[in-house]
Structure formats: C-alpha cells, structure tokens
Design a protein around this motif. Structure first.
Motif, PDB file in Angstrom:
ATOM      1  N   ALA A 110     -13.488  17.793 134.546  1.00  0.00           N
ATOM      2  CA  ALA A 110     -14.180  17.630 135.836  1.00  0.00           C
ATOM      3  C   ALA A 110     -15.265  16.562 135.691  1.00  0.00           C
ATOM      4  CB  ALA A 110     -14.792  18.963 136.267  1.00  0.00           C
ATOM      5  N   MET A 111     -15.982  16.610 134.558  1.00  0.00           N
ATOM      6  CA  MET A 111     -17.060  15.639 134.349  1.00  0.00           C
ATOM      7  C   MET A 111     -16.518  14.227 134.136  1.00  0.00           C
ATOM      8  SD  MET A 111     -19.717  17.201 135.032  1.00  0.00           S
ATOM      9  CE  MET A 111     -20.723  15.753 134.772  1.00  0.00           C
ATOM     10  N   THR A 112     -15.401  14.101 133.422  1.00  0.00           N
ATOM     11  CA  THR A 112     -14.858  12.749 133.215  1.00  0.00           C
ATOM     12  C   THR A 112     -14.287  12.183 134.524  1.00  0.00           C
ATOM     13  OG1 THR A 112     -12.728  13.573 132.421  1.00  0.00           O
ATOM     14  CG2 THR A 112     -14.368  13.076 130.745  1.00  0.00           C
ATOM     15  N   THR A 113     -13.803  13.082 135.394  1.00  0.00           N
ATOM     16  CA  THR A 113     -13.290  12.634 136.702  1.00  0.00           C
ATOM     17  C   THR A 113     -14.441  12.049 137.530  1.00  0.00           C
ATOM     18  OG1 THR A 113     -11.624  14.373 136.637  1.00  0.00           O
ATOM     19  CG2 THR A 113     -12.052  13.393 138.780  1.00  0.00           C
ATOM     20  N   LEU A 114     -15.570  12.767 137.541  1.00  0.00           N
ATOM     21  CA  LEU A 114     -16.743  12.270 138.280  1.00  0.00           C
ATOM     22  C   LEU A 114     -17.283  10.992 137.609  1.00  0.00           C
ATOM     23  CD1 LEU A 114     -18.975  12.592 140.418  1.00  0.00           C
ATOM     24  CD2 LEU A 114     -20.132  14.200 138.878  1.00  0.00           C
ATOM     25  N   ASN A 115     -17.320  11.030 136.283  1.00  0.00           N
ATOM     26  CA  ASN A 115     -17.837   9.871 135.545  1.00  0.00           C
ATOM     27  C   ASN A 115     -17.030   8.602 135.841  1.00  0.00           C
ATOM     28  OD1 ASN A 115     -17.465   8.295 132.595  1.00  0.00           O
ATOM     29  ND2 ASN A 115     -19.564   8.713 133.233  1.00  0.00           N
ATOM     30  N   LYS A 116     -15.728   8.761 136.000  1.00  0.00           N
ATOM     31  CA  LYS A 116     -14.866   7.597 136.274  1.00  0.00           C
ATOM     32  C   LYS A 116     -15.298   6.913 137.584  1.00  0.00           C
ATOM     33  CE  LYS A 116     -10.657   5.387 136.207  1.00  0.00           C
ATOM     34  NZ  LYS A 116     -10.866   4.408 137.252  1.00  0.00           N
ATOM     35  N   ILE A 141     -18.290   6.938 138.886  1.00  0.00           N
ATOM     36  CA  ILE A 141     -19.573   6.268 138.632  1.00  0.00           C
ATOM     37  C   ILE A 141     -19.324   4.960 137.867  1.00  0.00           C
ATOM     38  CG2 ILE A 141     -21.862   6.529 137.527  1.00  0.00           C
ATOM     39  CD1 ILE A 141     -21.577   8.789 139.456  1.00  0.00           C
ATOM     40  N   MET A 142     -18.477   5.047 136.838  1.00  0.00           N
ATOM     41  CA  MET A 142     -18.199   3.852 136.021  1.00  0.00           C
ATOM     42  C   MET A 142     -17.562   2.745 136.863  1.00  0.00           C
ATOM     43  SD  MET A 142     -19.397   4.848 133.221  1.00  0.00           S
ATOM     44  CE  MET A 142     -19.044   3.369 132.307  1.00  0.00           C
ATOM     45  N   ASP A 143     -16.617   3.124 137.724  1.00  0.00           N
ATOM     46  CA  ASP A 143     -15.957   2.116 138.570  1.00  0.00           C
ATOM     47  C   ASP A 143     -16.985   1.401 139.447  1.00  0.00           C
ATOM     48  OD1 ASP A 143     -13.543   2.805 137.500  1.00  0.00           O
ATOM     49  OD2 ASP A 143     -12.839   3.956 139.233  1.00  0.00           O
ATOM     50  N   SER A 144     -17.927   2.177 140.002  1.00  0.00           N
ATOM     51  CA  SER A 144     -18.926   1.564 140.887  1.00  0.00           C
ATOM     52  C   SER A 144     -19.884   0.677 140.105  1.00  0.00           C
ATOM     53  CB  SER A 144     -19.730   2.637 141.619  1.00  0.00           C
ATOM     54  OG  SER A 144     -18.876   3.314 142.474  1.00  0.00           O
ATOM     55  N   LEU A 145     -20.312   1.139 138.924  1.00  0.00           N
ATOM     56  CA  LEU A 145     -21.262   0.340 138.127  1.00  0.00           C
ATOM     57  C   LEU A 145     -20.614  -0.963 137.662  1.00  0.00           C
ATOM     58  CD1 LEU A 145     -22.845   3.202 135.946  1.00  0.00           C
ATOM     59  CD2 LEU A 145     -23.972   1.969 137.813  1.00  0.00           C
ATOM     60  N   ILE A 146     -19.416  -0.847 137.113  1.00  0.00           N
ATOM     61  CA  ILE A 146     -18.744  -2.053 136.599  1.00  0.00           C
ATOM     62  C   ILE A 146     -18.359  -2.970 137.766  1.00  0.00           C
ATOM     63  CG2 ILE A 146     -16.742  -2.913 135.273  1.00  0.00           C
ATOM     64  CD1 ILE A 146     -17.068  -0.315 133.541  1.00  0.00           C
ATOM     65  N   GLN A 195     -20.146  -3.552 140.146  1.00  0.00           N
ATOM     66  CA  GLN A 195     -21.371  -4.323 140.446  1.00  0.00           C
ATOM     67  C   GLN A 195     -21.765  -5.207 139.258  1.00  0.00           C
ATOM     68  OE1 GLN A 195     -23.289  -4.492 143.190  1.00  0.00           O
ATOM     69  NE2 GLN A 195     -22.108  -3.034 144.394  1.00  0.00           N
ATOM     70  N   ASN A 196     -20.842  -5.382 138.331  1.00  0.00           N
ATOM     71  CA  ASN A 196     -21.082  -6.214 137.141  1.00  0.00           C
ATOM     72  C   ASN A 196     -22.135  -5.665 136.185  1.00  0.00           C
ATOM     73  OD1 ASN A 196     -19.259  -8.279 136.952  1.00  0.00           O
ATOM     74  ND2 ASN A 196     -20.276  -9.409 138.628  1.00  0.00           N
ATOM     75  N   ILE A 197     -22.352  -4.371 136.236  1.00  0.00           N
ATOM     76  CA  ILE A 197     -23.255  -3.740 135.264  1.00  0.00           C
ATOM     77  C   ILE A 197     -22.407  -3.428 134.019  1.00  0.00           C
ATOM     78  CG2 ILE A 197     -24.674  -1.688 134.791  1.00  0.00           C
ATOM     79  CD1 ILE A 197     -25.116  -1.572 137.914  1.00  0.00           C
ATOM     80  N   PRO A 198     -22.841  -3.881 132.834  1.00  0.00           N
ATOM     81  CA  PRO A 198     -22.016  -3.667 131.632  1.00  0.00           C
ATOM     82  C   PRO A 198     -22.121  -2.221 131.137  1.00  0.00           C
ATOM     83  CG  PRO A 198     -24.007  -4.841 131.050  1.00  0.00           C
ATOM     84  CD  PRO A 198     -24.058  -4.666 132.542  1.00  0.00           C
ATOM     85  N   ALA A 199     -21.591  -1.303 131.934  1.00  0.00           N
ATOM     86  CA  ALA A 199     -21.718   0.122 131.644  1.00  0.00           C
ATOM     87  C   ALA A 199     -20.624   0.588 130.685  1.00  0.00           C
ATOM     88  CB  ALA A 199     -21.634   0.905 132.957  1.00  0.00           C
ATOM     89  N   ILE A 200     -20.998   1.473 129.780  1.00  0.00           N
ATOM     90  CA  ILE A 200     -20.044   2.082 128.841  1.00  0.00           C
ATOM     91  C   ILE A 200     -20.319   3.582 128.828  1.00  0.00           C
ATOM     92  CG2 ILE A 200     -19.416   2.318 126.391  1.00  0.00           C
ATOM     93  CD1 ILE A 200     -18.542  -0.340 127.254  1.00  0.00           C
ATOM     94  N   GLU A 201     -19.288   4.397 129.053  1.00  0.00           N
ATOM     95  CA  GLU A 201     -19.547   5.841 129.042  1.00  0.00           C
ATOM     96  C   GLU A 201     -19.545   6.380 127.617  1.00  0.00           C
ATOM     97  OE1 GLU A 201     -16.694   4.537 129.780  1.00  0.00           O
ATOM     98  OE2 GLU A 201     -15.024   5.936 129.577  1.00  0.00           O
ATOM     99  N   ILE A 202     -20.429   7.328 127.396  1.00  0.00           N
ATOM    100  CA  ILE A 202     -20.476   8.032 126.110  1.00  0.00           C
ATOM    101  C   ILE A 202     -20.297   9.510 126.423  1.00  0.00           C
ATOM    102  CG2 ILE A 202     -21.965   8.700 124.183  1.00  0.00           C
ATOM    103  CD1 ILE A 202     -23.100   5.929 124.182  1.00  0.00           C
ATOM    104  N   GLN A 203     -19.287  10.112 125.818  1.00  0.00           N
ATOM    105  CA  GLN A 203     -19.008  11.533 126.090  1.00  0.00           C
ATOM    106  C   GLN A 203     -19.895  12.392 125.201  1.00  0.00           C
ATOM    107  OE1 GLN A 203     -14.899  12.433 125.405  1.00  0.00           O
ATOM    108  NE2 GLN A 203     -14.183  11.074 127.021  1.00  0.00           N
TER     109      GLN A 203
END
Ligand code: IPE
Length: 280
Positions: free
Chosen positions: A89-95, A97-102, A104-112
C-alpha cells in the motif's frame, strides 16, 4: 567524483508530507492527486538544494496495518501477508509521489525503510544511512515514508513517518523540519472540534509539553497516533535545537514559503522561546 557536484548537506531540510494531505484519509486507498501534483510543483519552485522528503500513509498504509494488527507486532502467521500488503500500500502511494516529483524534474529517489531499518519495540534500532548521505551529497532528493518494518522484539512494527523525520533530522544534523499537515499548526484546543481553538505561532519545548493533552487525536484510522503522536515524535529533534515548522500543506503555497524560509502561517517550535506560547 568531481567535488563541484557534491552538495553541502549541512543545511539539510526535512519535509514531511502528511497522509491527511496526500490522501483522502476517510476513504480507503484514495490519493489526493491534486494535492500531490501541487506539492511537487511547490517543492520544485522552491529549488531547495539539500532536502529529504518523508510522506505518511493516510488511507493507504493505515487501514491495512490496522486490519492485520501490524502495529501490535507478530502474533500469528496470518499477519505475514498483511505485512506485505501494508508495505505494498505504501509503495503504491509512494509511486504517485515519485511520479509527480520526477515529473517536476526533482531528482527524487525512494528509499524503502523496510529494507534498511529495523526497530526494537517500535523504535529505530538499525538504520543504514550510507546510501542516504551519499545520495544527498550528490544532489538527489531521497524520499522515505512510514512503513511496515521488522522489529527485534515484536517481529514487526509500524514505523511512522514522524519518527523517521525526527531520527533522520538528529542523525544528519538537519537545519530544520517542516511538517506539512491538514491543520494550520498547533492550536490551543483541537480545531476540528472546538471553534474557539486559536493557532499558536511560536511555542517553546516546555510550553509544548504542557499543551500535549489538548492536541487533537486522529478521528480516522491512524495506527501511529495522529497529531499527538507527531508532537511526541518531534521532541527529541527539538531537544537537539532543530527548528520545527508545522504548516497547513492542504493550502497552496504554505510548503513553498516554509521551504524558502518566508513568513508563513503555522507554528514554529524552538527549544527555547523567551515569551512562551503565543496564541493568534
Ligand atoms: C504511517 O505513517 C505508515 C503506515 C501506516 C504504514 P505516518 O503515521 O507517518 O502517516 P500519516 O502521515 O499519519 O498518514
């Protein structure tokens, strides 16, 4: 590695995006896509150089964790699939967030958190932070989230985004913490039930400790304690003189202003504020 692409992390900001803002908390698995996109745009526009983002679970992580009693620790094997589903559930939500950040050209990397942290009776005991600091030095924006994690005493536990924020801030010597939530800040009473509640603009740690019983408990499924839990988690970081700003991230531009260090409606918590709590 050339020196000039290594960012100084001494001015680190840690931003928490509360589950109540990025999801609709009272309906199961419902993201607030508009808020997620707006917040990514605000973060990009602020152009903050040294930043860690931590997000909450909202209607994704909390109901699943509650259903399988993950926050109570391992009791029987029927919870094992629940641990997987809570993390999923958390990785689904995180995805999202990551799609929106990236986007916007933010060099985001998720850490589990579940892959690099272990708690002991619910408190972080092991945290592998080398990849995180290296990512920061290279100019990435690490993104973590509240997660189901393994626990040395209880088998597993729910690690809240707020405990993560506080621990990361202390260990990485952050300059400040910004908590983006769905209320304007800390109030003299619970603003969701008491219309006379007034916003407190500045508060010292000792005033905060006295006020704790008045801080609202979450009304919807929250396995990690609502506003009350957030405040308790922040105390160790405030003790280390890390400034905390609580803002309403559901309102446009508040997160942007807080990231830029501009004046913003909210509550600033410092270790010591000479005049104590100041209501609006
Ligand atoms: C909870 O994280 C994560 C899970 C339930 C898996 P938080 O406690 O930080 O989430 P919010 O911000 O209160 O929704």
């Amino acid at each position: 590695m050339k020196e000039n692409i290594i960012t100084n992390i001494s001015k680190l900001t840690i931003l928490k995006l509360g589950g109540s803002v990025i999801t609709t908390k009272d309906s199961f698995f419902t993201p607030n896509k508009k808020a997620i996109i707006r917040l990514a745009e605000e973060i990009a526009r602020s152009d903050v150089k040294s930043l860690i983002i931590v997000h909450g679970g909202g209607s994704f992580g909390h109901p699943v964790a509650k259903q399988y009693k993950i926050n109570k620790g391992y009791k029987d094997s029927s919870q094992i699939i629940g641990f997987s589903k809570t993390h999923q559930a958390m990785t689904t939500l995180n995805k999202l967030i990551m799609d929106s950040l990236i986007g916007q050209n933010i060099p985001a990397i998720e850490i589990q958190p579940s892959s690099c942290m272990i708690t002991k009776s619910g408190r972080i005991q092991v945290m592998e932070q080398r990849p995180l600091t290296k990512l920061l030095r290279m100019g990435f924006v690490p993104v973590l989230y509240g997660d189901a994690v393994l626990d040395a005493d209880t088998g597993f536990a729910i690690l809240s985004g707020d405990q993560l924020v506080s621990t990361l801030a202390i260990q990485l010597n952050a300059r400040h913490i910004i908590i983006g939530t769905d209320v304007d800040g800390i109030c003299t009473a619970d603003p969701k039930i008491d219309l006379s509640a007034k916003l407190i603009h500045h508060i010292s740690l000792s005033e905060l400790k006295k006020l704790q019983p008045n801080v609202g408990k979450a009304k919807v499924t929250d396995v990690t304690g609502g506003m009350f839990g957030k405040i308790i988690e922040l105390i160790p970081a405030i003790e280390q003189k890390i400034k905390v700003i609580i803002v309403n991230a559901a309102k446009s531009n508040n997160v942007y202003k807080a990231l830029k260090g501009e004046k913003v409606v909210g509550t600033i918590i410092n270790k010591g504020v000479e005049n104590g709590a100041k209501p609006n």
